[in-house]
Scaffold this active site. Sequence first.
Site, PDB file in Angstrom:
ATOM      1  NE  ARG A 258      -1.882   8.231  -5.055  1.00 38.88           N
ATOM      2  CZ  ARG A 258      -0.666   8.465  -4.580  1.00 38.88           C
ATOM      3  NH1 ARG A 258       0.057   7.471  -4.082  1.00 38.88           N
ATOM      4  NH2 ARG A 258      -0.178   9.680  -4.605  1.00 38.88           N
TER       5      ARG A 258
ATOM      6  CG  LEU B 223      -1.982  -1.046   1.355  1.00 41.90           C
ATOM      7  CD1 LEU B 223      -2.737  -0.895   2.677  1.00 41.90           C
ATOM      8  CD2 LEU B 223      -2.958  -0.989   0.181  1.00 41.90           C
ATOM      9  CG  ASP B 224       0.591   4.157  -3.025  1.00 49.58           C
ATOM     10  OD1 ASP B 224       1.453   3.351  -3.428  1.00 49.58           O
ATOM     11  OD2 ASP B 224      -0.297   4.641  -3.755  1.00 49.58           O
ATOM     12  CE  LYS B 225       5.336   9.135   4.514  1.00 48.44           C
ATOM     13  NZ  LYS B 225       6.308  10.235   4.310  1.00 48.44           N
TER      14      LYS B 225
END
Length: 323
Positions: free
Chosen positions: A237, A138-140
């Site tokens: 995104r 997962l992104d930050k």
Amino acid sequence: MTQEINLKSEISATQTGLRLDQALAELFPDYSRTRIKEWILSDAVYVDGVMVNKPREKVFELQQIEINATLEEEVHAAAQAIELDIVYEDDDILVINKQAGLVVHPGAGNADGTLMNALLHHCPNIEHVPRAGIVHRLDKDTTGLMVVAKTVEAQTHLVAALQAREITREYEAIVLGTMTAGGTVDEPIGRHPTKRTHMAVHHSGKPAVTHYRVAEKFRNHTRLRLRLESGRTHQIRVHMAYIGHVLVGDPVYGGRPKPPKAASPEFFEILKNFKRQALHAVRLELAHPVTCEIMSWTAPIPEDMVILTKALRQDTLEHPIEY
């Protein structure tokens, strides 16, 4: 640090009938069997120009092999006592609800303080599993559910299940603009041609499919439920930006605050202070890699997204949507 690599070779007569992973191990002895298998499972290997993601696929003389992959520098992380929200744990797997701001593994600009450091502290034996058992990322600043393998066997099964689209991952997001209906984005994603930290829809990218449905409409925003068939970097995104509905707060793809006309100062303040992409991995379902039991977990919506959703509802109540 990462390095883009391109390898080419040809299957010899003596390799006819071998499995793809066996043949590649012979053709490219500088790389481990584990890394080669990862490349095959991550759609980086092409046979006669066709992507093949099955390690057991048989190969034949004169077939042309090409590998287009990202080679990540090996990072030797240290164990660190970082608090984890553990949703489930047994001898084989660990499911966590990742908080915003937690980077998944060390890299440029994030030498420590990552999920990998936390996992090595929580479960020391996980150091014997590649990438400390991390199966997907997962992104930050994306929150929510992640599964981690505690053994090599569990990781192998989970990676294969992920590639076979047998793991269900559902997300909740808030995007700019009012959407009237759900749909599917089926567009390849690759590295942006000029912005190396960005991803983009690109014809030479890897296949990526995102399904979405409308969960709630607001005056100038929409709450969505999304399901991934693939797992490309920044996939949701990028796909949402591609169809003109950037995630609220997205610092990379342009989700700057855009308050609707006549919005209250309080609402604008909440919108302006939402500093991360409004994205949460809300549901995870998979077959346990050892017992084969179908297991499912949900993670509550984080407080910042709850506050944002309430503000959007209030704004819509004060300014009803006109159809």
